[in-house]
Design a protein around this motif. Structure first.
Motif, short mmCIF file in Angstrom:
data_model
loop_
_atom_site.label_atom_id
_atom_site.label_comp_id
_atom_site.label_asym_id
_atom_site.label_seq_id
_atom_site.Cartn_x
_atom_site.Cartn_y
_atom_site.Cartn_z
N PRO A 75 -11.99 79.83 12.97
CA PRO A 75 -12.85 80.89 13.50
C PRO A 75 -12.59 81.21 14.97
O PRO A 75 -12.84 82.32 15.41
CB PRO A 75 -14.27 80.35 13.27
CG PRO A 75 -14.12 78.89 13.05
CD PRO A 75 -12.74 78.68 12.50
N LYS A 76 -12.05 80.24 15.72
CA LYS A 76 -11.76 80.47 17.14
C LYS A 76 -10.76 81.63 17.33
O LYS A 76 -10.76 82.29 18.36
CB LYS A 76 -11.19 79.19 17.76
CG LYS A 76 -10.79 79.35 19.21
CD LYS A 76 -10.18 78.09 19.79
CE LYS A 76 -9.77 78.33 21.23
NZ LYS A 76 -9.21 77.15 21.86
N LEU A 77 -9.95 81.89 16.32
CA LEU A 77 -8.95 82.96 16.41
C LEU A 77 -9.56 84.34 16.20
O LEU A 77 -8.87 85.35 16.35
CB LEU A 77 -7.83 82.73 15.40
CG LEU A 77 -7.05 81.43 15.59
CD1 LEU A 77 -6.02 81.27 14.48
CD2 LEU A 77 -6.40 81.38 16.96
N GLN A 78 -10.83 84.39 15.87
CA GLN A 78 -11.58 85.65 15.71
C GLN A 78 -10.84 86.65 14.80
O GLN A 78 -10.66 87.82 15.14
CB GLN A 78 -11.88 86.27 17.07
CG GLN A 78 -12.70 85.38 17.96
CD GLN A 78 -12.87 85.92 19.37
OE1 GLN A 78 -12.34 86.96 19.74
NE2 GLN A 78 -13.65 85.20 20.16
N GLY A 79 -10.39 86.16 13.66
CA GLY A 79 -9.70 87.03 12.70
C GLY A 79 -8.29 87.38 13.11
O GLY A 79 -7.74 88.37 12.62
N GLY A 80 -7.69 86.60 13.98
CA GLY A 80 -6.40 86.95 14.57
C GLY A 80 -5.16 86.69 13.75
O GLY A 80 -4.06 87.04 14.17
N ILE A 81 -5.28 86.07 12.58
CA ILE A 81 -4.10 85.88 11.75
C ILE A 81 -3.79 87.21 11.06
O ILE A 81 -4.65 87.82 10.44
CB ILE A 81 -4.33 84.78 10.69
CG1 ILE A 81 -4.61 83.43 11.37
CG2 ILE A 81 -3.14 84.68 9.74
CD1 ILE A 81 -3.47 82.87 12.18
N THR A 82 -2.56 87.66 11.19
CA THR A 82 -2.18 88.97 10.66
C THR A 82 -1.79 88.90 9.19
O THR A 82 -1.42 87.83 8.67
CB THR A 82 -0.99 89.55 11.45
OG1 THR A 82 0.16 88.72 11.23
CG2 THR A 82 -1.30 89.66 12.93
N LEU A 83 -1.85 90.04 8.53
CA LEU A 83 -1.43 90.13 7.14
C LEU A 83 0.06 89.82 7.03
O LEU A 83 0.50 89.17 6.08
CB LEU A 83 -1.75 91.53 6.59
CG LEU A 83 -1.60 91.71 5.09
CD1 LEU A 83 -2.49 90.74 4.32
CD2 LEU A 83 -1.93 93.14 4.71
N GLU A 84 0.84 90.26 8.01
CA GLU A 84 2.28 89.99 8.00
C GLU A 84 2.56 88.48 8.08
O GLU A 84 3.45 87.98 7.40
CB GLU A 84 2.99 90.71 9.16
CG GLU A 84 2.99 92.21 9.04
CD GLU A 84 1.64 92.87 9.45
OE1 GLU A 84 0.77 92.19 10.06
OE2 GLU A 84 1.45 94.06 9.14
N ALA A 85 1.79 87.76 8.89
CA ALA A 85 1.95 86.31 8.98
C ALA A 85 1.60 85.66 7.65
O ALA A 85 2.27 84.72 7.21
CB ALA A 85 1.09 85.74 10.11
N ALA A 86 0.56 86.15 7.00
CA ALA A 86 0.17 85.62 5.69
C ALA A 86 1.29 85.86 4.67
O ALA A 86 1.60 84.98 3.85
CB ALA A 86 -1.13 86.26 5.22
N GLU A 87 1.91 87.03 4.74
CA GLU A 87 3.03 87.33 3.83
C GLU A 87 4.21 86.40 4.11
O GLU A 87 4.85 85.90 3.18
CB GLU A 87 3.45 88.79 3.99
CG GLU A 87 2.45 89.76 3.44
CD GLU A 87 2.73 91.21 3.81
OE1 GLU A 87 3.55 91.47 4.73
OE2 GLU A 87 2.10 92.09 3.20
N GLN A 88 4.50 86.15 5.39
CA GLN A 88 5.58 85.22 5.74
C GLN A 88 5.28 83.84 5.16
O GLN A 88 6.16 83.19 4.59
CB GLN A 88 5.71 85.09 7.26
CG GLN A 88 6.26 86.27 7.97
CD GLN A 88 6.19 86.07 9.48
OE1 GLN A 88 6.52 85.00 9.99
NE2 GLN A 88 5.74 87.08 10.19
N PHE A 89 4.04 83.39 5.31
CA PHE A 89 3.65 82.09 4.81
C PHE A 89 3.90 82.00 3.30
O PHE A 89 4.43 81.00 2.81
CB PHE A 89 2.17 81.82 5.12
CG PHE A 89 1.71 80.48 4.65
CD1 PHE A 89 1.87 79.35 5.44
CD2 PHE A 89 1.12 80.34 3.39
CE1 PHE A 89 1.45 78.11 4.99
CE2 PHE A 89 0.70 79.10 2.94
CZ PHE A 89 0.87 77.98 3.75
N MET A 90 3.53 83.03 2.58
CA MET A 90 3.65 83.02 1.13
C MET A 90 5.10 83.00 0.65
O MET A 90 5.39 82.43 -0.40
CB MET A 90 2.94 84.23 0.53
CG MET A 90 1.44 84.15 0.59
SD MET A 90 0.68 85.58 -0.19
CE MET A 90 1.21 85.36 -1.89
N THR A 91 6.00 83.63 1.40
CA THR A 91 7.39 83.75 0.93
C THR A 91 8.25 82.54 1.29
O THR A 91 9.38 82.45 0.82
CB THR A 91 8.05 85.02 1.49
OG1 THR A 91 8.05 84.97 2.90
CG2 THR A 91 7.32 86.26 1.00
#
Length: 125
Positions: free
Chosen positions: A89-105
């Motif tokens: 929560p400290k990141l205040q929603g700062g993880i991007t969708l692109e980073a999530a996609e990188q993580f998944m691949t």
């Protein structure tokens, strides 16, 4: 701590963090509200420059031990993003969708510590 298994993503540093500093943080995600079961994940942010644009960003090492079954079973980048933003929560929603996609691949890597002893040097010194 960077023990266990990890993946690496690259993204802009969220506003709550200093973009010129290294940041280490641990987070947890509640997998079962009734039992209070959680999964633990760590993020280690290292400042870098985007190789294409030269803009500041971070290389983020995402590590865990033991295996976060819920996180690794997610099949939608928006849900992965939501998982991380909930766990941190400290990141205040700062993880991007692109980073999530990188993580998944990515495939996960396992880090090891090798200890060498001078008593085993081939020249005997």
């Amino acid at each position: 701590a960077l023990n266990g298994t990890l993946r690496v993503v690259h993204q802009k540093v969220p506003p709550p963090l200093d973009p010129l500093s290294v940041h280490a943080m641990s987070g947890s995600f509640q997998t079962d509200e009734q039992s209070g079961t959680t999964e633990s994940v760590s993020l280690f942010w290292v400042p870098e420059r985007n190789a294409t644009t030269g803009e500041p960003q971070a290389s983020v090492l995402v590590s865990w031990n033991p295996r976060p079954a819920t996180l690794l079973s997610l099949d939608d980048p928006a849900r992965v993003r939501s998982y991380f933003n909930s766990a941190f929560p400290k990141l205040q929603g700062g993880i991007t969708l692109e980073a999530a996609e990188q993580f998944m691949t990515q495939r996960s890597s396992v880090n090891f510590v090798n200890k060498c002893s001078r008593y085993h040097d081939s020249d005997g010194s």
